[in-house]
Design a protein around this motif. Structure first.
Motif, mmCIF file in Angstrom:
data_model
loop_
_atom_site.group_PDB
_atom_site.id
_atom_site.type_symbol
_atom_site.label_atom_id
_atom_site.label_comp_id
_atom_site.label_asym_id
_atom_site.label_seq_id
_atom_site.Cartn_x
_atom_site.Cartn_y
_atom_site.Cartn_z
ATOM 1 N N PHE A 101 0.815 -1.209 0.000
ATOM 2 C CA PHE A 101 0.000 0.000 0.000
ATOM 3 C C PHE A 101 0.851 1.262 0.000
ATOM 4 N N ASP A 102 0.486 2.161 -0.922
ATOM 5 C CA ASP A 102 1.132 3.459 -1.029
ATOM 6 C C ASP A 102 0.078 4.518 -0.716
ATOM 7 N N PRO A 103 0.386 5.472 0.180
ATOM 8 C CA PRO A 103 -0.596 6.501 0.554
ATOM 9 C C PRO A 103 -1.179 7.256 -0.636
ATOM 10 N N VAL A 104 -0.522 7.194 -1.786
ATOM 11 C CA VAL A 104 -1.059 7.876 -2.965
ATOM 12 C C VAL A 104 -2.436 7.335 -3.348
ATOM 13 N N HIS A 105 -2.738 6.092 -2.931
ATOM 14 C CA HIS A 105 -4.018 5.466 -3.265
ATOM 15 C C HIS A 105 -5.113 5.775 -2.243
ATOM 16 N N GLU A 106 -4.764 6.421 -1.157
ATOM 17 C CA GLU A 106 -5.745 6.659 -0.094
ATOM 18 C C GLU A 106 -6.933 7.481 -0.591
ATOM 19 N N ARG A 107 -6.651 8.493 -1.382
ATOM 20 C CA ARG A 107 -7.725 9.338 -1.890
ATOM 21 C C ARG A 107 -8.661 8.549 -2.804
ATOM 22 N N ASP A 108 -8.097 7.651 -3.615
ATOM 23 C CA ASP A 108 -8.920 6.835 -4.513
ATOM 24 C C ASP A 108 -9.859 5.931 -3.712
ATOM 25 N N LEU A 109 -9.327 5.320 -2.657
ATOM 26 C CA LEU A 109 -10.156 4.458 -1.814
ATOM 27 C C LEU A 109 -11.285 5.259 -1.177
ATOM 28 N N ASP A 110 -10.943 6.409 -0.622
ATOM 29 C CA ASP A 110 -11.947 7.244 0.050
ATOM 30 C C ASP A 110 -13.023 7.720 -0.917
ATOM 31 N N LEU A 111 -12.622 8.052 -2.142
ATOM 32 C CA LEU A 111 -13.580 8.530 -3.129
ATOM 33 C C LEU A 111 -14.574 7.432 -3.493
ATOM 34 N N PHE B 219 -26.922 -3.090 0.325
ATOM 35 C CA PHE B 219 -26.171 -1.856 0.058
ATOM 36 C C PHE B 219 -25.242 -1.549 1.232
ATOM 37 N N ASP B 220 -25.818 -1.526 2.433
ATOM 38 C CA ASP B 220 -25.048 -1.175 3.633
ATOM 39 C C ASP B 220 -24.004 -2.229 3.969
ATOM 40 N N GLU B 221 -24.344 -3.480 3.733
ATOM 41 C CA GLU B 221 -23.409 -4.572 4.009
ATOM 42 C C GLU B 221 -22.143 -4.434 3.167
ATOM 43 N N VAL B 222 -22.314 -4.151 1.886
ATOM 44 C CA VAL B 222 -21.165 -3.995 0.995
ATOM 45 C C VAL B 222 -20.301 -2.812 1.436
ATOM 46 N N ILE B 223 -20.943 -1.703 1.796
ATOM 47 C CA ILE B 223 -20.195 -0.521 2.231
ATOM 48 C C ILE B 223 -19.382 -0.817 3.483
ATOM 49 N N GLU B 224 -20.014 -1.434 4.474
ATOM 50 C CA GLU B 224 -19.321 -1.744 5.727
ATOM 51 C C GLU B 224 -18.105 -2.625 5.480
ATOM 52 N N GLU B 225 -18.264 -3.616 4.614
ATOM 53 C CA GLU B 225 -17.157 -4.539 4.350
ATOM 54 C C GLU B 225 -16.055 -3.851 3.554
ATOM 55 N N HIS B 226 -16.411 -2.975 2.642
ATOM 56 C CA HIS B 226 -15.395 -2.241 1.886
ATOM 57 C C HIS B 226 -14.651 -1.242 2.772
ATOM 58 N N ALA C 87 -14.087 -1.616 5.961
ATOM 59 C CA ALA C 87 -13.184 -2.421 6.788
ATOM 60 C C ALA C 87 -11.962 -2.866 5.993
ATOM 61 N N LEU C 88 -12.187 -3.284 4.743
ATOM 62 C CA LEU C 88 -11.074 -3.687 3.886
ATOM 63 C C LEU C 88 -10.131 -2.517 3.627
ATOM 64 N N SER C 89 -10.712 -1.364 3.353
ATOM 65 C CA SER C 89 -9.912 -0.172 3.103
ATOM 66 C C SER C 89 -9.056 0.181 4.313
ATOM 67 N N THR C 90 -9.633 0.084 5.498
ATOM 68 C CA THR C 90 -8.914 0.400 6.738
ATOM 69 C C THR C 90 -7.745 -0.554 6.950
ATOM 70 N N VAL D 57 -6.903 -10.225 4.543
ATOM 71 C CA VAL D 57 -7.255 -11.548 4.010
ATOM 72 C C VAL D 57 -8.507 -12.076 4.695
ATOM 73 N N THR D 58 -8.574 -11.950 6.014
ATOM 74 C CA THR D 58 -9.736 -12.422 6.768
ATOM 75 C C THR D 58 -11.005 -11.700 6.336
ATOM 76 N N LEU D 59 -10.901 -10.380 6.188
ATOM 77 C CA LEU D 59 -12.056 -9.580 5.797
ATOM 78 C C LEU D 59 -12.524 -9.901 4.383
ATOM 79 N N LEU D 60 -11.569 -10.105 3.469
ATOM 80 C CA LEU D 60 -11.954 -10.408 2.089
ATOM 81 C C LEU D 60 -12.612 -11.779 2.008
#
Length: 213
Positions: free
Chosen positions: A78-88, A150-157, A159-162, A173-176
């Motif tokens: 992970f490179d912090p340059v991708h943080e904005r993409d994940l958040d968006l 809808f909410d389930e997918v968001i919550e899991e994404h 968590a994965l992003s974090t 790996v566990t979360l995915l």
């Protein structure tokens, strides 16, 4: 899934709608036929195929096998340059969920997983996954109206992003694994709400044997 199984795919109308000539249209239809999404009947037309459950499971096997490897690399590299993409993408998912926009939610879901492949350092893996999951994607898209999905997918994404931002490989790996295992509930929902759109429902039992691999 904008066209239901059994419907005719009109090449003439689609060409007019997309503003393309017949040649690329025919090439696209042949590709769809190779992926089992349409059935071309000589001198009889082109028809939308049903969701083929064995192909759904095959697509899930390909996707989970590849993504379980790339998610670890995504956390490791992970490179912090991708943080904005994940958040968006998370923001766009919240917005799609708020509007109950199934098409947008499904598209952003795919963009999120494509981004994970890019973060892993192997962006082309997403195309391999995408090429193998045409039937699986039809089920995934049809699953969004499921209550709470809808909410389930968001919550899991989220968590994965974090976990990826924290470079926590094991947690990612566990979360995915948990995230991908949700396909069982989605398949069950689609079978209950639109059984006529599916062929080979007896193959669903195969999925249970794959979840523990």
């Amino acid at each position: 899934m904008k066209l239901a199984p059994g419907e005719t795919l009109s090449e003439k109308d689609t060409c007019a709608e997309l503003g393309i000539s017949r040649t690329p249209m025919r090439e696209a239809v042949l590709r769809l036929a190779q992926e089992g999404l349409v059935n071309i009947v000589p001198s009889g037309g082109t028809f939308i195929n049903k969701i083929v459950m064995k192909k759904v499971i095959e697509g899930h096997l390909v996707r989970s096998s590849l993504e379980m490897r790339t998610i670890r690399l995504a956390a490791r590299n992970f490179d912090p340059v991708h943080e904005r993409d994940l958040d968006l993408l998370i923001f766009r998912q919240h917005d799609a969920a708020k509007r109950r926009d199934v098409s947008e939610a499904f598209n952003v879901d795919n963009e999120f997983h494509r981004l994970l492949c890019r973060i892993s350092g192997f962006p082309d893996i997403w195309q391999t996954i995408h090429n193998a999951t045409g039937q699986l994607d039809r089920v995934r898209r049809r699953g969004f109206p499921k209550i709470g999905y809808f909410d389930e997918v968001i919550e899991e994404h989220v968590a994965l992003s974090t976990a990826i931002k924290a470079r926590d490989e094991d947690e990612a790996v566990t979360l995915l694994r948990r995230h991908l295992s949700g396909i069982s509930a989605v398949i069950e929902y689609v079978v209950q709400t639109d059984a006529d759109a599916i062929s080979g429902k007896d193959h669903i039992a195969l999925l249970n044997g794959l979840q523990d691999l």
